[in-house]
Enzyme design. Structure first.
Site, PDB file in Angstrom:
ATOM      1  CG  HIS A 117      -3.603   0.266   7.850  1.00  0.00           C
ATOM      2  ND1 HIS A 117      -3.049  -0.783   7.163  1.00  0.00           N
ATOM      3  CD2 HIS A 117      -2.708   1.315   8.275  1.00  0.00           C
ATOM      4  CE1 HIS A 117      -2.488  -0.373   6.636  1.00  0.00           C
ATOM      5  NE2 HIS A 117      -1.826   0.681   7.070  1.00  0.00           N
ATOM      6  CE  LYS A 143       2.353   7.706  10.978  1.00  0.00           C
ATOM      7  NZ  LYS A 143       3.036   6.181  11.320  1.00  0.00           N
ATOM      8  CE  LYS A 184       0.487   1.414   3.760  1.00  0.00           C
ATOM      9  NZ  LYS A 184       0.053   2.880   5.201  1.00  0.00           N
TER      10      LYS A 184
END
Ligand code: BG6
Length: 473
Positions: A238, A324, A146
């Site tokens: 995801h 993140k 991916k």
């Protein structure tokens, strides 16, 4: 069961993914007796010419550092014997062709060829074309990493390129979240039990959350991350795949076709994402990371509301969040149930009057756990309630030692020709299609502090509900 004989060609063999996951994963499969009786692994890379011995050394170091089993003993020697290396030159693939043919000759018979494209997405198209031109693609299967495209047009173009060479039954588009034990267990949890499925719908469920905060920053991956961002890196890839499992109708069987058809119906029912319900964030300090533009508009955080408009889910919000440099690294699906029609109790807990709703929490960070949160009477003379929970932990289950890491599971399935846990051409295209409004009208970036839960407005995405995380009040 063991797959048939194979020659695996690992593109990007000197790269990060190969070192962290693929080589250690292949070796773990070998120790678990799950590699074919006869196999060879040909490593290849464009820039770095390595000898066979150099590649064996690299693999040894990778398994030593990242593997669950140490590279020693008879199994290691046999594994090492199966490794060879060829440099890929797209204009002259003869070295690679020779290495693959030599590996096939050593094995004898008709081993299956499996190409694993663990390379940056910009290299997918030209590698596929090289495989076609050199004749290597014939009869082969291909695993593609991916992200698959960056928007609808590029995903379609890539699918066209791949389909000119491989038919869909030989294409294994990887989304490693689908290989996680506890994501796969969502299917068992829902469809093997009479307890949950009857309440798994809009009558009883008020919201769904898929929350994947990470503490990691971009870890020196600016080259990849600047042009990708959290939405493409995690959501399209995801999180929406996990949503597919959480929201799908019962499949008619566990066949790859049945499962993937049901997942596709969920994707078809997803409404295009509305930028008004999307929050994009960037952690303070991101712009000074090496390789990042000083005025970068790349999001390192995204939280959004999605809607699955079908009979089961109409009106139920699906909240997704990932980013993140956040406070905690977790991977959690939370299913929030409606409250009972009458509130008879007073609750001693975090938020009055009813604390949290009943929630089923599925933590799918390996090894993962599932917990049911409910209210219970607190011991004592008063009728006071407190929050209680019942938890199943994967690590405690008897087969825990047999667990495969996500990549291991998926490589094994690809060798077995089982596509159940891989994404489809139609699926990835549909997910890019519903993403288009957001990609075309990106909401402005909001800053957040590293170690926080995202921009200060993150609560507005779920209002009037709250994010399940953090778990304390
Ligand atoms: C990768 C993303 O696909 O998934 C990373 O590119 C992310 O940015 C990672 O950190 C998370 O996966 P895992 O296996 O650590 O849960």
């Amino acid at each position: 069961s063991r797959p048939g004989d194979h020659v695996i060609v690992l593109f990007g063999a000197t790269g990060d993914l190969a070192k962290r996951k693929l080589l250690p994963g292949l070796f773990h499969l070998a120790t678990a007796g799950l590699l074919p009786q006869r196999y060879r692994i040909v490593g290849t890379a464009r820039s770095r010419g390595l000898s066979d011995a150099g590649f064996k050394q690299l693999a040894h170091a990778a398994v030593e550092e990242f593997g669950s089993t140490k590279p020693t003993g008879e199994t290691w020697r046999a594994f090492e014997d199966a490794l060879s290396f060829a440099t890929t030159d797209h204009s002259d693939p003869s070295a690679l062709v020779a290495a693959v043919q030599a590996a096939e000759k050593e094995i004898g018979g008709h081993p299956q060829r499996l190409f694993h494209l663990a390379i940056p997405p910009t290299g997918f198209g030209s590698t596929i074309e090289m495989l076609a031109a050199s004749g290597l693609a014939e009869g082969a299967r291909v695993i593609i990493e991916k992200p698959f495209g960056t928007d609808l047009a590029s995903a379609k173009a890539l699918n066209d390129t791949v389909h000119r060479v491989f038919d869909e039954s030989r294409i294994f588009r990887i989304d490693h979240f689908l290989g996680k034990e506890s994501v796969d267990n969502i299917l068992a949890f829902r469809f093997a039990n009479g307890l949950y499925e009857p309440v798994w719908n809009r009558e009883h469920i008020e919201y769904m959350q898929i929350d994947v905060p990470e503490t990691l920053t971009i870890e020196g991956r600016a080259d990849f991350y600047e042009g990708t961002g959290a939405f493409r890196d995690m959501v399209v890839t995801h999180l929406l795949q996990v949503l597919g499992f959480v929201a799908m109708e019962p499949p008619t069987s566990l066949s790859a076709t049945a499962l993937r058809d049901e997942k596709q119906k969920v994707f078809d029912s997803l409404l295009p994402l509305d930028p008004k319900h999307v929050l994009r964030g960037q952690y303070d300090g991101y712009r000074t990371e090496p390789g990042v533009a000083p005025d970068s508009q790349t999001e390192t955080f995204v939280a959004l509301r999605a809607n699955v408009e079908n009979w089961r889910w109409a009106g139920v919000p699906f909240f997704l969040r990932t980013g993140k440099a956040l406070r905690a690294g977790r991977q959690v699906v939370t299913i929030g149930f409606r409250e009972p029609v009458l509130r008879m109790f007073s609750v001693d807990g975090c938020s009055t009057p009813s604390a949290r709703r009943n929630e089923i929490v599925i933590d799918f960070a390996d090894p993962g756990w599932i917990s049911t949160r409910f209210l219970a009477k607190q011991p004592g003379p008063e009728m006071l309630l407190g929050e209680a929970e019942m938890t199943f932990r994967y690590a405690d289950s008897s087969g825990a030692a047999n667990a495969l890491e996500a990549y291991e599971r998926l490589i094994l399935n690809a060798m077995q020709g089982d596509q159940s846990l891989f994404t489809t051409a139609a699926g990835v295209e549909r997910l890019w299609e519903i993403s288009a409004p957001l990609l075309e009208h990106q909401p402005p970036i909001e800053p957040y502090l590293p170690g926080s839960w995202g921009p200060s407005t993150v609560g507005q995405v779920t209002a009037p509900y709250r994010w399940h995380l953090p778990e304390d009040c």
